[in-house]
Design a protein around this motif. Sequence first.
Motif, short mmCIF file in Angstrom:
data_model
loop_
_atom_site.label_atom_id
_atom_site.label_comp_id
_atom_site.label_asym_id
_atom_site.label_seq_id
_atom_site.Cartn_x
_atom_site.Cartn_y
_atom_site.Cartn_z
N ASP A 293 0.90 -1.43 0.24
CA ASP A 293 -0.08 -0.25 -0.10
C ASP A 293 0.62 1.17 0.02
OD1 ASP A 293 -2.92 -0.91 0.29
OD2 ASP A 293 -1.78 -1.94 2.02
N LEU A 294 1.88 1.28 0.79
CA LEU A 294 2.71 2.24 0.65
C LEU A 294 3.45 2.79 -0.45
CD1 LEU A 294 4.80 1.87 4.01
CD2 LEU A 294 2.81 3.38 3.70
N ASP A 295 3.91 1.58 -1.17
CA ASP A 295 4.27 1.70 -2.93
C ASP A 295 3.18 2.38 -3.70
OD1 ASP A 295 6.86 0.61 -2.48
OD2 ASP A 295 6.05 -1.16 -2.69
N VAL A 296 2.12 1.85 -3.27
CA VAL A 296 0.75 2.34 -4.53
C VAL A 296 0.52 3.80 -4.04
CG1 VAL A 296 -1.63 2.30 -4.69
CG2 VAL A 296 -0.26 0.33 -4.33
N LEU A 297 0.52 4.39 -2.75
CA LEU A 297 0.31 5.84 -2.41
C LEU A 297 1.38 6.50 -2.80
CD1 LEU A 297 -1.28 5.09 1.00
CD2 LEU A 297 -2.51 5.65 -0.93
N ARG A 298 2.66 5.93 -2.55
CA ARG A 298 3.69 6.96 -3.21
C ARG A 298 3.62 6.87 -4.49
NH1 ARG A 298 9.58 7.02 -1.67
NH2 ARG A 298 10.85 7.50 -3.61
N GLY A 299 3.38 6.10 -5.62
CA GLY A 299 3.17 6.29 -7.06
C GLY A 299 2.12 7.29 -7.36
N LEU A 300 1.04 6.90 -6.57
CA LEU A 300 -0.23 8.07 -6.84
C LEU A 300 0.15 9.29 -6.60
CD1 LEU A 300 -3.45 5.80 -5.96
CD2 LEU A 300 -2.63 6.77 -8.16
N ALA A 301 0.92 9.50 -5.35
CA ALA A 301 1.01 11.02 -5.00
C ALA A 301 1.94 11.44 -5.92
CB ALA A 301 1.73 10.76 -3.61
N VAL A 302 3.13 10.87 -6.38
CA VAL A 302 4.05 11.51 -7.38
C VAL A 302 3.13 11.97 -8.80
CG1 VAL A 302 5.72 11.10 -8.91
CG2 VAL A 302 6.00 10.26 -6.59
N ARG A 303 2.28 11.14 -9.13
CA ARG A 303 1.62 11.34 -10.36
C ARG A 303 0.65 12.62 -10.05
NH1 ARG A 303 3.05 6.33 -10.56
NH2 ARG A 303 3.48 5.36 -12.91
N ARG B 249 6.21 15.68 -4.40
CA ARG B 249 7.74 15.02 -4.31
C ARG B 249 7.69 13.41 -3.80
NH1 ARG B 249 10.35 17.32 -1.08
NH2 ARG B 249 8.63 18.80 0.02
N ALA B 250 8.41 12.59 -4.35
CA ALA B 250 8.65 11.27 -3.87
C ALA B 250 8.71 11.12 -2.54
CB ALA B 250 9.26 10.53 -4.75
N GLU B 251 9.72 12.04 -1.98
CA GLU B 251 10.30 11.96 -0.58
C GLU B 251 9.35 12.44 0.46
OE1 GLU B 251 12.04 15.52 -2.56
OE2 GLU B 251 11.75 13.49 -3.12
N GLU B 252 8.14 12.75 -0.20
CA GLU B 252 7.17 13.30 0.78
C GLU B 252 6.16 12.00 1.24
OE1 GLU B 252 5.27 17.64 0.11
OE2 GLU B 252 5.12 16.38 -1.50
N PHE B 253 6.36 10.81 0.39
CA PHE B 253 5.48 9.63 0.63
C PHE B 253 6.35 8.33 0.49
CE2 PHE B 253 2.40 13.06 -0.57
CZ PHE B 253 1.39 12.47 0.24
N PRO B 254 7.33 8.28 1.54
CA PRO B 254 8.13 7.20 1.70
C PRO B 254 7.42 5.82 1.41
CG PRO B 254 8.40 8.53 3.65
CD PRO B 254 6.97 9.00 2.99
N SER B 255 7.96 4.85 0.96
CA SER B 255 7.37 3.55 0.68
C SER B 255 8.13 2.51 1.62
CB SER B 255 7.60 2.97 -0.84
OG SER B 255 9.04 3.02 -1.10
N ASP B 256 8.87 2.86 2.40
CA ASP B 256 9.74 2.04 3.40
C ASP B 256 9.02 2.25 4.87
OD1 ASP B 256 11.88 0.47 4.62
OD2 ASP B 256 12.18 2.20 5.74
N ALA B 257 8.70 1.32 5.54
CA ALA B 257 7.82 1.45 6.65
C ALA B 257 8.45 1.98 7.86
CB ALA B 257 7.44 0.16 7.27
#
Length: 714
Positions: free
Chosen positions: A500-510, A514-522
């Motif tokens: 889910d963290l990967d998914v939210l990061r990918g959507l947020a960037v699109r 910025r990618a660093e605002e939504f880390p995909s590492d828990a």
Amino acid sequence: MTGAGATARTHPRDPRGPGVATHCPYCALQCAMTLTPGGPEGVLAVTPREFPVNRGGLCQKGWTSATLLSAPDRLTAPLLRDRATGETREVSWDEALDHIATRLLHLRVEHGPDAVAVFGSGALTNEKAYILGKFARLALGTSQIDYNGRFCMSSAAAAGNRAFGLDRGLPFPVTDLSGAETILLAGANPAETMPPLMGHLAPAGRRPRLIVVDPRRTPTAEAALRGGGAHLQPAPGTDLALALGLLHLLVTEGHTRTPRREGYRSTRTSGWAQARRAAAQWWPERTESVTGVSVADLRQAATALGTARRAYVLTGRGTEQHSKGTDTVSAWINLALALGLPGTEGSGYGCLTGQGNGQGGREMGQKADQLPGYSSLTDPVARERVARVWGITPEELPGPGRAATELLDALGTQDGPAAMLVVGANPAVSAPRSHHVAERLRALRFLVVADFVPSETALLADVVLPVAQWAEEDGTMTNLEGRVLRRRAAQAPPPGVRTDLDVLRGLAVRLGRRAEEFPSDADTVLAELRPATAGGAADYSGLDPVRLAAGEPLHWPLPAHRPAGTPRLFLDRFAHPDGRARFHSADHRDAAELPDEHYPLYATTGRVLQHYQSGAQTRRVPELVAAEPEPYVEVHPDTARRAGVSDGAPARVVSRRGTVRARVREVASMRLDTVFLPFHFPGEGAANALTNPALDPVSRMPEFKVCAVRLESA
């Protein structure tokens, strides 16, 4: 795991063996277990692990939990639905995320940011709940976010906050319960919903006297009776009157007038005089006439509570899921305060949290009115703190949005959201008036669901995103006693599946972030949520990841200046500014809907041992399905005869909102005026098709536990 294609990953191991030490994916006990490769047919082997809440035990759901990882219909690729034909096709992740972002951006430009809603879950890890709230408010800019925990803990949370200034399900460790002389358990059935807890409620060799309040003679009520306790069997929707009647007896029989209890109330509480006056109207005969509980049983329960040196009052969903649930929980808290239980070592009041992360899930900002740290969205100090961590101004944070039932009801309407993202929930089955909710979901212009199996809600979606399960990702959970736990992955997700963290990061960037605002590492998210919660009621700022990984008992609040945590709250003072707990007085009122000549019976709903929540997970485990394969309705034999149905026959249960088909089970201990249905089944067996969406005015909890129905032959 069969078909997983998992690669080896390094994780902390159980010191007693080669497996990965983690916790069960189901209820809020969060029982400890070890997952080891090499089980039957490639499924991870589950071994219970010694831990305070489960003490080396697991229930049937826990033992079979790894089976779900290889469910035959496991989602492994994004699905895109053609609205014209209804057909779905597999697409790449880039195509799915690009399509979602394009649609959401278009709707946001056309209708404003509140055109897009988010619906979360009490099953998400703390990190995912935190990022989901951040995603809604930062990447989408919407105020329209809530979660399914609104259907679970909201009444107890509201009552706990107004009584104590703080809401933590159990403000003491579970292990404290074993030392009680008397425990009153209102509206909970842990013998089926969290069986390992029964070892604390009825410990071998030293059994507390258990008083169970429930319209049904549940396995928990049976255990109370076997142990010399009591079962109070009120009519559905009358718990508030019962609590007032018990308080009346405690006062009139002198149990509240001991020096210790009088001293406690005078120095540690306020509002006692008003609460005592409210209870004065509920003499035993009046209480019996409203609740159906005999005067003799009322007196027996009051004496057991009033004479106990160490006692607890515990509440569950049965007393909360009402249009007056907050006041009802407050009445049980009044009972505990009158006896001087909360904040006294060896005694207390607590609420049995339901979902796996029901506690942490309501602390991290996925509620309509909340920011991380269990802080109010309208609190300027909290807004400033969170905005600083997120690198924005407080003015950029939206205000409060709709609570869950109102949010779902508004979907697809002129003033409501046109799109929704659902993460970890199945409201098409779990929400009140569930068939209506399914209609609202269909009315959306765009629905996205992130899940690991095709749940009933996912089957309605325009885009379905396959995400990792509990044993395939890291994170933290907070169990029912406020203890933060480390969940560890035992294997990689199947190819094509993302977290889910990967998914939210990918959507947020699109969506332009910025990618660093939504880390995909828990762990990176955990490092961010610590300062975001600093100073909040649920302060995680002092959470030490090294000590957490080592399994140390870390109960919140965990402020940076006291990183050892707080296993027992309120021993010195309550969380209100003056340090006192508050009695809150309310009189009994009827349920929003009562039986009449057309719908002459009460219906109440609940869980069974083998299934969990909407059943989307447990209905895919063959052993659990074999034990409870289909919907049923429990009915007293005399009631069944009057309705023209018999044991084992199919029947219809009809309310003003819908009809359920279920097989009759005649149960001699049922009240003559009440039927019971489990809510784990979809379609024609969906019990929540019957339930009343009438809301508690404070918690916005819907009235799941009582509605008027009739029973007829199918």
